[in-house]
Design a protein around this motif. Structure first.
Motif, PDB file in Angstrom:
ATOM      1  N   SER A  75       0.508  -1.480   0.153  1.00 45.98           N
ATOM      2  CA  SER A  75       0.086   0.098  -0.124  1.00 45.98           C
ATOM      3  C   SER A  75       1.320   1.261  -0.007  1.00 45.98           C
ATOM      4  CB  SER A  75      -0.744   0.200   1.182  1.00 45.98           C
ATOM      5  OG  SER A  75      -1.571  -1.036   1.670  1.00 45.98           O
ATOM      6  N   GLU A  88      -2.278   8.051 -10.049  1.00 49.63           N
ATOM      7  CA  GLU A  88      -3.384   8.475 -11.391  1.00 49.63           C
ATOM      8  C   GLU A  88      -3.193   8.125 -12.706  1.00 49.63           C
ATOM      9  OE1 GLU A  88      -5.784  11.140  -7.595  1.00 49.63           O
ATOM     10  OE2 GLU A  88      -5.230  12.418  -9.853  1.00 49.63           O
ATOM     11  N   PHE A  91      -2.655   4.955 -13.590  1.00 51.06           N
ATOM     12  CA  PHE A  91      -4.003   4.162 -12.513  1.00 51.06           C
ATOM     13  C   PHE A  91      -3.769   3.484 -11.538  1.00 51.06           C
ATOM     14  CE2 PHE A  91      -6.102   5.159 -17.043  1.00 51.06           C
ATOM     15  CZ  PHE A  91      -7.063   5.716 -16.087  1.00 51.06           C
ATOM     16  N   ASP A  93      -3.511   3.796  -8.698  1.00 48.11           N
ATOM     17  CA  ASP A  93      -4.410   3.506  -7.714  1.00 48.11           C
ATOM     18  C   ASP A  93      -5.099   3.330  -7.496  1.00 48.11           C
ATOM     19  OD1 ASP A  93      -4.574   5.848  -9.863  1.00 48.11           O
ATOM     20  OD2 ASP A  93      -6.133   6.688  -8.381  1.00 48.11           O
ATOM     21  N   LYS A  94      -5.765   2.413  -9.206  1.00 52.48           N
ATOM     22  CA  LYS A  94      -6.975   1.195  -9.069  1.00 52.48           C
ATOM     23  C   LYS A  94      -6.412   0.254  -8.767  1.00 52.48           C
ATOM     24  CE  LYS A  94      -9.099   4.485 -10.527  1.00 52.48           C
ATOM     25  NZ  LYS A  94     -10.355   5.519  -9.525  1.00 52.48           N
ATOM     26  N   THR A  95      -5.051  -0.430  -8.132  1.00 52.38           N
ATOM     27  CA  THR A  95      -4.715  -1.668  -8.456  1.00 52.38           C
ATOM     28  C   THR A  95      -4.028  -1.276  -6.928  1.00 52.38           C
ATOM     29  OG1 THR A  95      -3.493  -1.419 -10.405  1.00 52.38           O
ATOM     30  CG2 THR A  95      -2.883  -3.309  -8.929  1.00 52.38           C
ATOM     31  N   ASN A  97      -3.442  -0.546  -3.276  1.00 49.72           N
ATOM     32  CA  ASN A  97      -4.439   0.305  -2.180  1.00 49.72           C
ATOM     33  C   ASN A  97      -3.553   1.544  -1.684  1.00 49.72           C
ATOM     34  OD1 ASN A  97      -7.016  -1.493  -2.339  1.00 49.72           O
ATOM     35  ND2 ASN A  97      -5.302  -2.151  -0.754  1.00 49.72           N
ATOM     36  N   CYS A  98      -4.655   3.004  -1.728  1.00 53.01           N
ATOM     37  CA  CYS A  98      -3.421   4.363  -1.410  1.00 53.01           C
ATOM     38  C   CYS A  98      -4.670   4.848  -0.492  1.00 53.01           C
ATOM     39  CB  CYS A  98      -3.574   5.243  -2.988  1.00 53.01           C
ATOM     40  SG  CYS A  98      -1.996   4.418  -4.305  1.00 53.01           S
TER      41      CYS A  98
END
Length: 116
Positions: A75, A88, A91, A93-95, A97-98
């Motif tokens: 993370s 972003e 992408f 932040d889609k894979t 966890n932020c």
């Protein structure tokens, strides 16, 4: 680049200060390899990182792939400005966890240990 490591609730935290770029990754390459051998979740605290380049992203992705293959997570916390924009744009932040900060991560951590 200063980096600190510590454990909270069996999670391994890597706190970076300064740019996370090719020079930093080169200095940290042995540490990054050692981190990939851990059997725990890894959290990158990037609150004090104003700039990240493809090498920094590559180091995070390198650890992410190895840890997920072992059933653990990677993370990222504290993304702001350029590092957030790059995450972003790619992408990530889609894979990956932020979280806004370590406290927010700890609130949702599956390893959270509450004193009784």
């Amino acid at each position: 680049m200063l980096n600190e490591t510590y454990k909270i609730n069996n999670d391994f935290i890597i706190t970076l200060h300064g740019n996370f770029d090719a020079d930093t990754v080169n200095v940290m390459k042995d540490d990054i390899e050692a981190y990939s051998k851990l059997s725990t979740n890894i959290i990158f605290d990037l609150e004090q990182v104003p700039f990240i380049d493809s090498s920094g992203i590559g180091a995070i992705v390198f650890l992410y792939k190895r840890m997920v293959a072992k059933g653990f997570s990677v993370s990222v916390t504290g993304l702001t400005q350029q590092p957030l924009e790059l995450f972003e744009m790619l992408f990530l932040d889609k894979t990956i966890n932020c979280y806004p900060n370590i406290s927010c991560y700890l609130e949702t951590s599956p390893n959270l240990q509450v004193a009784s």
